[in-house]
Design a protein around this motif. Structure first.
Motif, PDB file in Angstrom:
ATOM      1  N   GLN A  48      38.116  26.197  49.824  1.00  0.00           N
ATOM      2  CA  GLN A  48      37.958  25.181  48.784  1.00  0.00           C
ATOM      3  C   GLN A  48      36.632  25.317  48.063  1.00  0.00           C
ATOM      4  O   GLN A  48      35.586  25.508  48.677  1.00  0.00           O
ATOM      5  N   GLY A  49      36.706  25.220  46.753  1.00  0.00           N
ATOM      6  CA  GLY A  49      35.507  25.278  45.937  1.00  0.00           C
ATOM      7  C   GLY A  49      35.017  26.683  45.674  1.00  0.00           C
ATOM      8  O   GLY A  49      34.042  26.881  44.951  1.00  0.00           O
ATOM      9  N   ALA A  50      35.679  27.687  46.259  1.00  0.00           N
ATOM     10  CA  ALA A  50      35.250  29.069  46.032  1.00  0.00           C
ATOM     11  C   ALA A  50      35.649  29.505  44.626  1.00  0.00           C
ATOM     12  O   ALA A  50      36.738  29.204  44.165  1.00  0.00           O
ATOM     13  N   HIS A  51      34.764  30.202  43.962  1.00  0.00           N
ATOM     14  CA  HIS A  51      35.058  30.704  42.617  1.00  0.00           C
ATOM     15  C   HIS A  51      35.184  32.220  42.699  1.00  0.00           C
ATOM     16  O   HIS A  51      34.421  32.965  42.110  1.00  0.00           O
ATOM     17  N   ASP A  52      36.147  32.659  43.456  1.00  0.00           N
ATOM     18  CA  ASP A  52      36.345  34.078  43.728  1.00  0.00           C
ATOM     19  C   ASP A  52      37.779  34.423  43.337  1.00  0.00           C
ATOM     20  O   ASP A  52      38.734  34.038  44.015  1.00  0.00           O
ATOM     21  N   HIS A  53      37.927  35.135  42.238  1.00  0.00           N
ATOM     22  CA  HIS A  53      39.263  35.434  41.712  1.00  0.00           C
ATOM     23  C   HIS A  53      40.121  36.169  42.737  1.00  0.00           C
ATOM     24  O   HIS A  53      41.297  35.856  42.901  1.00  0.00           O
ATOM     25  N   ASP A  54      39.540  37.155  43.425  1.00  0.00           N
ATOM     26  CA  ASP A  54      40.309  37.919  44.401  1.00  0.00           C
ATOM     27  C   ASP A  54      40.802  37.031  45.543  1.00  0.00           C
ATOM     28  O   ASP A  54      41.941  37.173  46.011  1.00  0.00           O
ATOM     29  N   LEU A  55      39.953  36.119  45.988  1.00  0.00           N
ATOM     30  CA  LEU A  55      40.340  35.201  47.056  1.00  0.00           C
ATOM     31  C   LEU A  55      41.484  34.299  46.602  1.00  0.00           C
ATOM     32  O   LEU A  55      42.466  34.104  47.324  1.00  0.00           O
ATOM     33  N   VAL A  56      41.368  33.767  45.400  1.00  0.00           N
ATOM     34  CA  VAL A  56      42.422  32.901  44.855  1.00  0.00           C
ATOM     35  C   VAL A  56      43.750  33.639  44.818  1.00  0.00           C
ATOM     36  O   VAL A  56      44.793  33.113  45.214  1.00  0.00           O
ATOM     37  N   GLU A  57      43.714  34.888  44.367  1.00  0.00           N
ATOM     38  CA  GLU A  57      44.951  35.667  44.273  1.00  0.00           C
ATOM     39  C   GLU A  57      45.502  36.007  45.652  1.00  0.00           C
ATOM     40  O   GLU A  57      46.726  36.033  45.841  1.00  0.00           O
ATOM     41  N   ARG A  58      44.646  36.262  46.635  1.00  0.00           N
ATOM     42  CA  ARG A  58      45.122  36.534  47.999  1.00  0.00           C
ATOM     43  C   ARG A  58      45.826  35.307  48.571  1.00  0.00           C
ATOM     44  O   ARG A  58      46.868  35.424  49.228  1.00  0.00           O
ATOM     45  N   VAL A  59      45.259  34.130  48.341  1.00  0.00           N
ATOM     46  CA  VAL A  59      45.882  32.893  48.830  1.00  0.00           C
ATOM     47  C   VAL A  59      47.221  32.681  48.125  1.00  0.00           C
ATOM     48  O   VAL A  59      48.230  32.349  48.756  1.00  0.00           O
ATOM     49  N   LEU A  60      47.253  32.873  46.807  1.00  0.00           N
ATOM     50  CA  LEU A  60      48.481  32.701  46.038  1.00  0.00           C
ATOM     51  C   LEU A  60      49.596  33.599  46.560  1.00  0.00           C
ATOM     52  O   LEU A  60      50.738  33.171  46.710  1.00  0.00           O
ATOM     53  N   HIS A  61      49.272  34.847  46.868  1.00  0.00           N
ATOM     54  CA  HIS A  61      50.286  35.842  47.246  1.00  0.00           C
ATOM     55  C   HIS A  61      50.440  35.997  48.759  1.00  0.00           C
ATOM     56  O   HIS A  61      51.018  36.976  49.216  1.00  0.00           O
ATOM     57  N   LEU A  62      49.963  35.025  49.516  1.00  0.00           N
ATOM     58  CA  LEU A  62      50.012  35.120  50.973  1.00  0.00           C
ATOM     59  C   LEU A  62      51.430  35.337  51.491  1.00  0.00           C
ATOM     60  O   LEU A  62      51.675  36.179  52.350  1.00  0.00           O
ATOM     61  N   ALA A  63      52.382  34.589  50.950  1.00  0.00           N
ATOM     62  CA  ALA A  63      53.767  34.736  51.406  1.00  0.00           C
ATOM     63  C   ALA A  63      54.336  36.099  51.026  1.00  0.00           C
ATOM     64  O   ALA A  63      55.190  36.640  51.725  1.00  0.00           O
ATOM     65  N   ASP A  64      53.858  36.667  49.921  1.00  0.00           N
ATOM     66  CA  ASP A  64      54.323  37.993  49.502  1.00  0.00           C
ATOM     67  C   ASP A  64      53.796  39.066  50.452  1.00  0.00           C
ATOM     68  O   ASP A  64      54.520  40.001  50.809  1.00  0.00           O
ATOM     69  N   THR A  65      52.529  38.939  50.843  1.00  0.00           N
ATOM     70  CA  THR A  65      51.925  39.979  51.671  1.00  0.00           C
ATOM     71  C   THR A  65      52.259  39.833  53.152  1.00  0.00           C
ATOM     72  O   THR A  65      52.450  40.825  53.846  1.00  0.00           O
ATOM     73  N   GLU A  66      52.337  38.602  53.624  1.00  0.00           N
ATOM     74  CA  GLU A  66      52.606  38.376  55.052  1.00  0.00           C
ATOM     75  C   GLU A  66      54.092  38.241  55.344  1.00  0.00           C
ATOM     76  O   GLU A  66      54.525  38.429  56.471  1.00  0.00           O
ATOM     77  N   GLY A  67      54.861  37.861  54.327  1.00  0.00           N
ATOM     78  CA  GLY A  67      56.282  37.619  54.518  1.00  0.00           C
ATOM     79  C   GLY A  67      56.547  36.153  54.797  1.00  0.00           C
ATOM     80  O   GLY A  67      55.876  35.534  55.624  1.00  0.00           O
ATOM     81  N   LEU A  68      57.501  35.592  54.078  1.00  0.00           N
ATOM     82  CA  LEU A  68      57.823  34.174  54.246  1.00  0.00           C
ATOM     83  C   LEU A  68      58.321  33.900  55.660  1.00  0.00           C
ATOM     84  O   LEU A  68      58.086  32.825  56.221  1.00  0.00           O
ATOM     85  N   GLU A  69      58.971  34.901  56.278  1.00  0.00           N
ATOM     86  CA  GLU A  69      59.474  34.728  57.641  1.00  0.00           C
ATOM     87  C   GLU A  69      58.326  34.530  58.625  1.00  0.00           C
ATOM     88  O   GLU A  69      58.415  33.724  59.554  1.00  0.00           O
ATOM     89  N   THR A  70      57.236  35.275  58.416  1.00  0.00           N
ATOM     90  CA  THR A  70      56.065  35.124  59.287  1.00  0.00           C
ATOM     91  C   THR A  70      55.460  33.742  59.125  1.00  0.00           C
ATOM     92  O   THR A  70      55.133  33.065  60.105  1.00  0.00           O
ATOM     93  N   LEU A  71      55.314  33.301  57.876  1.00  0.00           N
ATOM     94  CA  LEU A  71      54.769  31.967  57.635  1.00  0.00           C
ATOM     95  C   LEU A  71      55.692  30.898  58.205  1.00  0.00           C
ATOM     96  O   LEU A  71      55.225  29.870  58.706  1.00  0.00           O
ATOM     97  N   ALA A  72      56.999  31.134  58.150  1.00  0.00           N
ATOM     98  CA  ALA A  72      57.956  30.173  58.709  1.00  0.00           C
ATOM     99  C   ALA A  72      57.738  30.016  60.203  1.00  0.00           C
ATOM    100  O   ALA A  72      57.752  28.901  60.743  1.00  0.00           O
ATOM    101  N   GLU A  73      57.521  31.146  60.887  1.00  0.00           N
ATOM    102  CA  GLU A  73      57.328  31.106  62.331  1.00  0.00           C
ATOM    103  C   GLU A  73      56.091  30.304  62.694  1.00  0.00           C
ATOM    104  O   GLU A  73      56.050  29.602  63.700  1.00  0.00           O
ATOM    105  N   VAL A  74      55.085  30.376  61.835  1.00  0.00           N
ATOM    106  CA  VAL A  74      53.815  29.723  62.118  1.00  0.00           C
ATOM    107  C   VAL A  74      53.779  28.272  61.624  1.00  0.00           C
ATOM    108  O   VAL A  74      53.226  27.398  62.280  1.00  0.00           O
TER     109      VAL A  74
END
Length: 200
Positions: A48-74
């Protein structure tokens, strides 16, 4: 030269694939739940409050990179009034919008007249085509790194307009409409908890 007692500022990070593999690889359900809560806290509070474009994009695409199934399990079993439960609902909403943007845009468009206030809060470009709804949901999820309460309230408003549109198109309320309305209400309630500093 900085004072040795001054606080050091560290670049926020997000859990990576190794983290999710470790907590979902044969661990008992309680340990997975605990680790999932920790991951959610790191994602929301650590960034929160970070002004880091790369970080924002990593958070946005978390389900794409980790897989929605992995996030579902967690996260899928987490209550709606927790950080983990909120993140799960937000990523599922984004996955649905990106999978069926034309259908989403049609339902959203059909709900505009009946949900004027929610329409303004959601902030989808007019007219709401497939590209517009995808851009909007991505913009909303980028707020995870910014103002989480606003993220939750905007996502709630979007889901409310879609639920209204589903009911309008169908001419009655079906199970899919109820599910979308429930999602909207859960996200809204969580947004108000976050505003009060009570969402954990």
């Amino acid at each position: 030269m900085p004072d040795s007692d001054s606080p050091r500022h560290h670049r926020p990070s997000v859990p990576g694939a190794t983290f999710f593999e470790e907590i979902s690889d044969g661990a008992d359900p309680a340990a997975i739940r605990e680790a999932g809560d920790l991951a959610a806290t790191l994602l929301v509070r650590g960034a929160q409050g970070a002004h880091d474009h790369d970080l924002v994009e990593r958070v946005l695409h978390l389900a794409d990179t980790e897989g929605l199934e992995t996030l579902a399990e967690v996260w899928s079993g987490a209550p709606a009034d927790t950080l983990a439960g909120c993140l799960w609902r937000l990523y599922v909403l984004r996955a649905w919008v990106h999978r069926s943007p034309s259908a989403v845009a049609a339902e959203y468009d059909a709900g505009l007249a009946g949900a004027q206030v929610a329409r303004v809060v959601a902030g989808v470009a007019d007219p709401p085509g497939p590209d517009e709804v995808k851009s909007m949901i991505d913009e909303v999820l980028r707020g995870i790194v910014g103002d989480f309460a606003v993220t939750l309230l905007r996502a709630s408003a979007f889901a409310r307009v879609v639920a209204t549109g589903r009911a309008t198109v169908a001419g009655s309320i079906h199970a899919d409409t109820v599910r979308m309305l429930t999602l909207a209400e859960q996200l809204e309630a969580a947004g108000h908890l976050e505003l009060r500093g009570a969402l954990a």
